[in-house]
Each structure stands twice: as structure tokens, then as C-alpha cells.
Scaffold this motif. Structure first.
Motif, mmCIF file in Angstrom:
data_model
loop_
_atom_site.group_PDB
_atom_site.id
_atom_site.type_symbol
_atom_site.label_atom_id
_atom_site.label_comp_id
_atom_site.label_asym_id
_atom_site.label_seq_id
_atom_site.Cartn_x
_atom_site.Cartn_y
_atom_site.Cartn_z
ATOM 1 N N SER A 55 -34.120 41.315 -20.388
ATOM 2 C CA SER A 55 -34.660 40.510 -19.290
ATOM 3 C C SER A 55 -33.571 40.116 -18.321
ATOM 4 O O SER A 55 -32.417 39.945 -18.696
ATOM 5 C CB SER A 55 -35.383 39.274 -19.827
ATOM 6 O OG SER A 55 -34.459 38.313 -20.265
ATOM 7 N N LEU A 56 -33.995 40.002 -17.066
ATOM 8 C CA LEU A 56 -33.133 39.536 -15.978
ATOM 9 C C LEU A 56 -33.936 38.545 -15.152
ATOM 10 O O LEU A 56 -35.147 38.741 -14.966
ATOM 11 C CB LEU A 56 -32.749 40.702 -15.071
ATOM 12 C CG LEU A 56 -31.571 41.587 -15.473
ATOM 13 C CD1 LEU A 56 -31.565 42.856 -14.627
ATOM 14 C CD2 LEU A 56 -30.238 40.845 -15.302
ATOM 15 N N VAL A 57 -33.284 37.511 -14.651
ATOM 16 C CA VAL A 57 -33.991 36.582 -13.766
ATOM 17 C C VAL A 57 -34.262 37.289 -12.435
ATOM 18 O O VAL A 57 -35.377 37.260 -11.912
ATOM 19 C CB VAL A 57 -33.175 35.288 -13.565
ATOM 20 C CG1 VAL A 57 -33.874 34.364 -12.559
ATOM 21 C CG2 VAL A 57 -32.980 34.566 -14.897
ATOM 22 N N ASP A 58 -33.228 37.942 -11.906
ATOM 23 C CA ASP A 58 -33.377 38.635 -10.614
ATOM 24 C C ASP A 58 -33.973 40.024 -10.836
ATOM 25 O O ASP A 58 -33.377 40.852 -11.525
ATOM 26 C CB ASP A 58 -32.010 38.772 -9.933
ATOM 27 C CG ASP A 58 -31.441 37.406 -9.538
ATOM 28 O OD1 ASP A 58 -32.209 36.421 -9.559
ATOM 29 O OD2 ASP A 58 -30.237 37.336 -9.231
ATOM 30 N N GLU A 59 -35.123 40.261 -10.214
ATOM 31 C CA GLU A 59 -35.796 41.553 -10.395
ATOM 32 C C GLU A 59 -34.972 42.681 -9.768
ATOM 33 O O GLU A 59 -34.339 42.490 -8.729
ATOM 34 C CB GLU A 59 -37.186 41.488 -9.736
ATOM 35 C CG GLU A 59 -37.994 42.706 -10.005
ATOM 36 C CD GLU A 59 -39.461 42.392 -10.302
ATOM 37 O OE1 GLU A 59 -39.893 41.252 -10.084
ATOM 38 O OE2 GLU A 59 -40.148 43.328 -10.748
ATOM 39 N N CYS A 60 -34.970 43.843 -10.400
ATOM 40 C CA CYS A 60 -34.222 44.980 -9.842
ATOM 41 C C CYS A 60 -34.825 46.292 -10.347
ATOM 42 O O CYS A 60 -35.681 46.291 -11.240
ATOM 43 C CB CYS A 60 -32.751 44.893 -10.217
ATOM 44 S SG CYS A 60 -32.513 45.103 -11.968
ATOM 45 N N GLU A 61 -34.365 47.385 -9.763
ATOM 46 C CA GLU A 61 -34.822 48.720 -10.160
ATOM 47 C C GLU A 61 -34.119 49.105 -11.472
ATOM 48 O O GLU A 61 -32.895 49.009 -11.575
ATOM 49 C CB GLU A 61 -34.446 49.706 -9.032
ATOM 50 C CG GLU A 61 -34.916 51.135 -9.222
ATOM 51 C CD GLU A 61 -36.434 51.269 -9.340
ATOM 52 O OE1 GLU A 61 -36.864 52.122 -10.127
ATOM 53 O OE2 GLU A 61 -37.164 50.503 -8.664
ATOM 54 N N VAL A 62 -34.892 49.520 -12.478
ATOM 55 C CA VAL A 62 -34.301 49.908 -13.768
ATOM 56 C C VAL A 62 -33.934 51.394 -13.724
ATOM 57 O O VAL A 62 -34.767 52.223 -13.348
ATOM 58 C CB VAL A 62 -35.309 49.638 -14.923
ATOM 59 C CG1 VAL A 62 -34.759 50.142 -16.251
ATOM 60 C CG2 VAL A 62 -35.626 48.146 -15.004
ATOM 61 N N PRO A 63 -32.695 51.763 -14.079
ATOM 62 C CA PRO A 63 -32.305 53.186 -14.066
ATOM 63 C C PRO A 63 -33.193 54.007 -15.006
ATOM 64 O O PRO A 63 -33.678 53.491 -16.020
ATOM 65 C CB PRO A 63 -30.862 53.180 -14.575
ATOM 66 C CG PRO A 63 -30.407 51.770 -14.531
ATOM 67 C CD PRO A 63 -31.609 50.894 -14.539
ATOM 68 N N SER A 64 -33.362 55.284 -14.667
ATOM 69 C CA SER A 64 -34.340 56.101 -15.407
ATOM 70 C C SER A 64 -33.985 56.225 -16.889
ATOM 71 O O SER A 64 -34.880 56.269 -17.741
ATOM 72 C CB SER A 64 -34.466 57.484 -14.767
ATOM 73 O OG SER A 64 -33.181 58.051 -14.694
ATOM 74 N N ASP A 65 -32.689 56.236 -17.239
ATOM 75 C CA ASP A 65 -32.339 56.391 -18.657
ATOM 76 C C ASP A 65 -32.595 55.124 -19.474
ATOM 77 O O ASP A 65 -32.434 55.120 -20.689
ATOM 78 C CB ASP A 65 -30.868 56.819 -18.807
ATOM 79 C CG ASP A 65 -29.901 55.766 -18.290
ATOM 80 O OD1 ASP A 65 -30.228 55.127 -17.260
ATOM 81 O OD2 ASP A 65 -28.853 55.543 -18.909
ATOM 82 N N LEU A 66 -33.001 54.016 -18.797
ATOM 83 C CA LEU A 66 -33.253 52.758 -19.535
ATOM 84 C C LEU A 66 -34.731 52.351 -19.449
ATOM 85 O O LEU A 66 -35.096 51.238 -19.816
ATOM 86 C CB LEU A 66 -32.361 51.638 -18.991
ATOM 87 C CG LEU A 66 -30.849 51.851 -19.175
ATOM 88 C CD1 LEU A 66 -30.059 50.742 -18.482
ATOM 89 C CD2 LEU A 66 -30.473 51.897 -20.660
ATOM 90 N N LYS A 67 -35.559 53.282 -18.957
ATOM 91 C CA LYS A 67 -36.978 52.923 -18.742
ATOM 92 C C LYS A 67 -37.757 52.803 -20.054
ATOM 93 O O LYS A 67 -38.838 52.218 -20.083
ATOM 94 C CB LYS A 67 -37.639 53.958 -17.808
ATOM 95 C CG LYS A 67 -37.159 53.801 -16.371
ATOM 96 C CD LYS A 67 -38.296 53.900 -15.373
ATOM 97 C CE LYS A 67 -37.953 53.240 -14.068
ATOM 98 N NZ LYS A 67 -37.542 54.066 -12.995
#
Ligand code: NDP
Ligand code: MG
Length: 383
Positions: A55-67
Motif C-alpha cells: 500500500s501507498l498513500v499517494d496513488e501511482c502507476e504500478v509497474p507491470s512486473d508488480l501487477k
């Protein structure tokens, strides 16, 4: 094998916890990791530890290898992650009152809570202790002083302590005059003599607010009144704290100042495991010294005791004003001396109210920050 959720994974305590996991992959795994905004840091850790949830407070794009990981975002992301991840234990090392909700959720969803986040006890100590008792959860201290006291108490089980003695390095400004303290720079304050920690707690060490928060933390954790929790300055940080018993005997816990000691003790409790720290070499110890804290130069220690004794919302006001003032100091808005001044102003100006639930805590926190901001703006204009 215990599955850990690590809240504040990218911080000083979080990364040291992950170092212990690296050393004992047969005993622990990181099943969940959380951070605030350091997405790159969290991605690196996620690649190494392959948790089920992040989890992260600030939303961001997740890299494809961590989806393949389940991601949670927003101010309650850490709490949602705790509910989803099925961790055995939660290591709570978010900084500030922002971690209180996660500590309460961790008590609901995990067997054991390993607690570094002292502000959660300062602001919600009654709720945290009640919930732990009601649900039969173990609450294990990670803060080095409280870990030391916990270990000393275990060594003399069934004997009531007469007094707890928290040791204190004295912080970066221990030897400075009042005028030097007033004008200390961010660089002066962040160079702590014995511990390497996050910036907020390092500033708290320099004002001695950290020790004040720790007095409150000790009162909650060990059920002691504040008059029976003493503070002694011990610049070498070798004795991590002490307990005095009825017969005058004092038990102390010693070690090199390395947070991996108390972190690994909480993780492996009731066992002790290697943690990579250096050993104490008594022949090279050049002397252990002790002194009384100077509450004239460092008044925040007294302010914390005063707020705890006042009860109700007073400790939340103390903490909220301090968090706001420390932020303003780190941002270069105010002088160092203005931190204590802002906390004093908030305590003098606030109306202390009874607190019944977590909403009451957050209302008092918001009120404290409004009061602090009034003072900070006035002080900024004077500079
Ligand atoms: P750091 O500033 O080094 O780390 C704080 C961590 O919490 C970071 O991972 C940060 O993420 C994350 N974080 C901050 N705010 C939030 C939030 N709102 N939601 C989710 N995550 C958040 O702090 P420390 O590790 O030094 O301290 C952590 C706690 O442990 C404090 O309460 C401190 O008093 C206590 N403690 C620390 C000691 C130490 O040696 N460091 C010793 C004893 C107690 P990001 O990196 O993205 O900002
Ligand atoms: Mg401490």
C-alpha cells in the motif's frame, strides 16, 4: 515461519526490520509492505520480498512486473492492506498519529503487534491497550527503551517494579546553550550522536520531546503513573533503560545502540536471534555517565508529563502541535526554539476535552494543528 506486515517499510525501522528478515528467511517473510509516497523505494522492496499486498498513500502507476501484487492506495490503504493480507504479526512503524488507525486495525487482524509508532500510544493509548486486552493480542514494544524495560520486567516476573528509568542520549544539542538551541539549524539537529533514525524522531530527540512521548508510552505499556517513570541522560546509549524493584535492585538492559536489537527481539519473541549488530566490548567502554535532564533548556520533556497528567485530549494536543511544529522546522519556516514555543502555545490555548473514540482523537489532532498553525504563522512573520 511468521508472516509479517511491515507498515512504514521504506523508513528507518522498516528497512532494519527487512534486514532481519533477510538474515532469517527460514523464520520470517514479509507478506505486506506499506509506505507513504516513496513509490520507487517500495517497488524495489516489493521486487526483493515479493509480498502478497502493498500500500501507498499517494496513488501511482504500478509497474507491470508488480501487477500480481494486490495494491491499496489512499489514507486508509494500510488498514485495507492489513485486513486483506492475513499477516501473523504487524510491525507498526508509520511515523506520527497517521499510524494510529493502522495500529488499531493490526490489533483486529493480527496475532501480535510489534509497536514502534509511539505517537499511536501517546494519542490513543487507552484505546490501543483496551483493544489488545479485549482481543488477547500481544503488544510488543520496539522502541529501544521500552524493549529494555520489557526485558527487565520479564527477568523478574511477578515482582512489581517500583520505578522505571528511561535512558536518554540527550540528543544532538545536549551540550548547547539556550541561545544556541534557539537557533540550531536543521543540519545541527539531524546529526544525532548515537542513533540513525527518521527525521521526525531525530528532531524530537533534540527537543527531548521524544523522551516526553516515551514517558507517556511507558505509562501506557507498563501501567505505571508518570511519577514513577524517571528519565536520566546517558550520552553513550549503552544502557537502554532500567527497572528498579522494591528491594532497591536495579535491572538494566545493555547493548550497542542498534535498533535491530529491539526489532529482532520483538519479531522472535520469546526467543533471541542474531541480528547483525556489533557486540559490546567492555574493555573498550570508556565509562558510562549519567545526568539529570535539563528541563529549562529542554522544556518539552515537562510539557509531555504535564499533558499526560491533564489527560483527556491534552496528549493529543501536545502531539499534534509538535508534529506540526517539527514539520515547519524541517521545512525551514521556523527556528528550532519555536517548536517548544508552539507546543506551549497550543497547551495554553486549547480547551481540553474528554475523548471517547477515534473520531475524538482526530478532531483533537486537527484542533491542535489549527492552534499550532496560528502560532507558526505569527512566529514566521517575526523572523
Ligand atoms: P521514517 O521517517 O524513517 O519512516 C517512516 C515510514 O512511514 C516510511 O516508510 C514512510 O513512507 C511511512 N509513512 C509515513 N507516513 C505514512 C502514512 N500516513 N501512511 C503510511 N505510511 C506512512 O521514520 P522512523 O522509521 O524513524 O520512525 C517510525 C516510527 O518508529 C516513529 O513513530 C518513531 O517514533 C518510531 N521509532 C523509531 C526509531 C528509529 O530508530 N528510527 C526508534 C524508536 C521508535 P515514505 O518513505 O513513503 O515516506
Ligand atoms: Mg526510544
Amino acid at each position: 515461519m511468521r508472516r509479517l506486515a511491515i507498515l512504514g517499510a521504506t523508513g528507518s525501522i522498516g528497512t532494519q526490520t527487512l534486514d532481519i528478515i533477510r538474515r532469517h528467511p527460514d523464520m520470517f517473510s514479509a507478506c505486506a509492505l506499506c509506505a507513504h509516497s516513496d513509490a520507487e523505494g517500495l517497488f524495489r522492496l516489493a521486487r526483493e520480498f515479493n509480498p502478497a499486498c502493498c500500500s501507498l498513500v499517494d496513488e501511482c502507476e504500478v509497474p507491470s512486473d508488480l501487477k500480481h501484487i494486490q495494491w491499496f492506495f489512499g489514507p486508509h490503504g494500510a488498514e485495507d492492506m492489513l485486513i486483506a493480507c492475513g499477516a501473523d504479526d504487524a510491525l507498526c512503524a508509520i511515523v506520527g498519529i497517521a499510524g494510529l488507525g493502522a495500529v488499531l486495525t493490526a490489533l483486529d487482524s493480527c496475532e501480535r503487534v510489534l509497536l514502534a509508532n509511539k505517537e499511536a500510544l501517546v494519542t490513543g493509548g487507552g484505546m490501543v491497550l483496551d483493544k489488545a486486552a479485549r482481543l488477547g493480542r500481544e503488544l510488543l514494544p520496539v522502541d529501544s527503551e521500552h524493549s529494555a524495560i520489557f526485558q527487565c520486567l520479564k527477568a523478574s516476573e511477578s515482582n512489581k517494579p517500583r520505578r522505571l528509568i528511561l535512558t536518554c542520549s540527550g540528543g544532538a544539542l545536549r551540550e548547547k546553550s539556550k541561545a544556541e538551541i534557539q537557533n540550531a539549524s536543521v543540519a545541527d539537529v539531524l546529526s544525532h550522536p548515537t542513533w540513525r533514525m527518521g527525521s521526525k524522531i531525530t528532531v524530537d530527540c533534540a527537543t527531548l520531546m521524544n523522551k516526553g512521548l516515551e514517558v507517556i508510552e511507558a505509562c501506557w505499556l507498563f501501567g505505571m503513573p508518570p511519577e514513577k517513570v524517571d528519565v536520566v541522560i546517558h550520552p553513550q546509549s549503552v544502557i537502554h533503560s532500567m527497572v528498579e524493584f522494591e528491594d532497591g535492585a536495579v535491572l538494566a538492559q545493555l547493548g550497542k545502540p542498534d535498533m535491530r536489537g529491539p526489532i529482532s527481539y520483538a519479531m522472535a519473541h520469546p526467543h533471541r536471534i542474531s541480528c547483525g549488530g556489533e557486540r559490546l566490548d567492555f574493555e573498550r567502554l570508556s565509562g558510562l555517565t549519567f545526568a539529570a535532564p535539563d528541563t529549562d533548556r529542554f522544556p518539552c520533556l515537562s510539557y509531555a508529563r504535564e499533558a499526560f497528567k491533564a489527560g483527556g485530549s491534552a496528549p493529543v494536543i501536545l502531539n499534534g502541535a509538535n508534529e506540526a511544529a517539527v514539520r515547519a522546522f524541517l521545512d525551514g519556516r521556523i527556528k528550532f526554539g519555536a517548536i517548544a514555543d508552539t507546543v506551549r502555545y497550543a497547551l495554553d490555548t486549547c480547551e481540553v476535552k474528554a475523548i471517547h473514540d477515534i473520531d475524538g482523537v482526530f478532531e483533537a489532532d486537527a484542533y491542535a494543528r489549527r492552534l499550532a498553525e496560528q502560532r507558526l504563522t505569527a512566529l514566521e512573520r517575526r523572523n
